[in-house]
Design a protein around this motif. Structure first.
Motif, PDB file in Angstrom:
ATOM      1  N   UNK A  27       0.847  -1.188   0.000  1.00  0.00           N
ATOM      2  CA  UNK A  27       0.000   0.000   0.000  1.00  0.00           C
ATOM      3  C   UNK A  27       0.884   1.241   0.000  1.00  0.00           C
ATOM      4  N   UNK A  28       0.580   2.194  -0.858  1.00  0.00           N
ATOM      5  CA  UNK A  28       1.227   3.507  -0.795  1.00  0.00           C
ATOM      6  C   UNK A  28       0.226   4.500  -0.241  1.00  0.00           C
ATOM      7  N   UNK A  29       0.601   5.160   0.852  1.00  0.00           N
ATOM      8  CA  UNK A  29      -0.246   6.169   1.473  1.00  0.00           C
ATOM      9  C   UNK A  29       0.124   7.531   0.909  1.00  0.00           C
ATOM     10  N   UNK A  39       3.136   6.553   8.624  1.00  0.00           N
ATOM     11  CA  UNK A  39       2.480   5.283   8.294  1.00  0.00           C
ATOM     12  C   UNK A  39       3.483   4.275   7.762  1.00  0.00           C
ATOM     13  N   UNK A  40       4.426   4.756   6.933  1.00  0.00           N
ATOM     14  CA  UNK A  40       5.427   3.856   6.370  1.00  0.00           C
ATOM     15  C   UNK A  40       6.351   3.296   7.435  1.00  0.00           C
ATOM     16  N   UNK A  41       6.547   4.034   8.525  1.00  0.00           N
ATOM     17  CA  UNK A  41       7.421   3.575   9.600  1.00  0.00           C
ATOM     18  C   UNK A  41       6.704   2.660  10.591  1.00  0.00           C
ATOM     19  N   UNK A  42       5.374   2.729  10.623  1.00  0.00           N
ATOM     20  CA  UNK A  42       4.626   1.988  11.641  1.00  0.00           C
ATOM     21  C   UNK A  42       3.967   0.734  11.083  1.00  0.00           C
ATOM     22  N   UNK A  44       3.595  -2.350   8.408  1.00  0.00           N
ATOM     23  CA  UNK A  44       4.388  -3.112   7.434  1.00  0.00           C
ATOM     24  C   UNK A  44       3.822  -2.989   6.017  1.00  0.00           C
ATOM     25  N   UNK A  45       4.711  -3.036   5.042  1.00  0.00           N
ATOM     26  CA  UNK A  45       4.362  -3.044   3.606  1.00  0.00           C
ATOM     27  C   UNK A  45       3.706  -1.749   3.140  1.00  0.00           C
ATOM     28  N   UNK A  46       3.939  -0.646   3.863  1.00  0.00           N
ATOM     29  CA  UNK A  46       3.389   0.651   3.470  1.00  0.00           C
ATOM     30  C   UNK A  46       4.521   1.560   3.000  1.00  0.00           C
TER      31      UNK A  46
END
Length: 275
Positions: A27-29, A39-42, A44-46
């Motif tokens: 997923x890309x936020x 979100x990318x740090x918290x 997984x797979x973001x």
């Protein structure tokens, strides 16, 4: 690959983390930079993308961007599903995204529950997606916390009415310190701008205050803590999603709808409900 567009405040944004976990896969936020990066740090797979890039801002305008950069073009062309918290599905944004990413299935989520909605905000997200044919997995964050770390106490919130009186926080911190418990207060931008200089100076003189001006600055402080105490505020939601033992103090808002989500959350609220 999934894309998720969101641009609300920190607390509302963190309450989408269960949805991100439940989507599964990559997923890309696309959100304001600090929150997307968070979100990318918290979760997984973001991955993250800044929603304040010119092409994304232009999506709200009739006709939208005629051309996009290679990075944005690759992102949109590679999307299989797009989830939007910023469009009704009947506006310029929806028309522009359909033109730029015609291969992607598109889903629209109203970020604010109906007045009569009886459940939690995350159930509201899930119900809207279920109505559109999307079922989410049940992925929850693991329990966390560093037993050797301090108790974090955050006395603030963007909503003044949500804040437990500062004097009571001072008494709580003093009581914990007197018991030999390591405590670290957290102050953010709201407290730095709202509090009088005398109070800020007193807190900094008495205790090891952590000043966190963004969620990205806050993250390592939370990860080094044993537990967390705070109001209904964005940092509290983040602490819960990191798996910290979290005690949240509610006042005028409903914990049935807005309680932080995590494996170790305790809510204290007025016995007669909000108000």
């Amino acid at each position: 690959m999934d894309l998720l567009f969101h641009e609300a405040a920190l607390g509302d944004f963190v309450l989408t983390f269960p949805l991100l976990r439940g989507l599964g896969g990559s997923v890309t936020v696309v959100a304001p930079w600090d929150r997307a990066h968070l979100a990318a740090k918290v979760v997984p797979s973001v991955a993250s993308m800044d929603i304040e890039m010119f092409e994304f801002v232009r999506l709200h305008v009739e006709g939208g961007p005629a051309h996009v950069s290679p990075a944005v073009g690759d992102l949109l062309c590679g999307a299989t599903r797009i989830f939007s918290f910023i469009s009704s599905g009947r506006d310029h944004w929806a028309k522009n995204i359909a033109r730029l990413a015609p291969q992607a299935e598109r889903y629209f989520v109203d970020p604010r529950p109906d007045t009569g909605w009886p459940g939690h905000i995350t159930a509201w997200h899930r119900a809207q997606l279920a109505d559109q044919g999307v079922e989410l997995g049940e992925t929850h964050p693991p329990a966390g916390g560093d037993a050797a770390g301090p108790v974090l106490v955050h006395p603030g919130s963007g909503g003044l009415a949500k804040c437990w009186p500062v004097e009571r926080y001072e008494a709580l911190i003093s009581a914990l310190v007197d018991r030999g418990t390591p405590v670290r207060p957290i102050l953010g931008e709201v407290e730095l701008s709202r509090w009088p200089a005398e109070r800020l100076g007193r807190w900094r003189e008495r205790w090891d205050v952590a000043v966190c001006r963004s969620a990205v600055e806050l993250l390592p402080v939370l990860r080094g803590a044993s537990r967390y105490i705070g109001n209904d505020a964005g940092p509290t939601h983040l602490a819960a999603q990191l798996g910290l033992p979290t005690l949240v103090l509610f006042g005028p808002t409903s914990p049935q709808r807005w309680a932080p989500v995590g494996p170790q959350v305790t809510v204290l609220a007025p016995p007669d409900g909000p108000g």
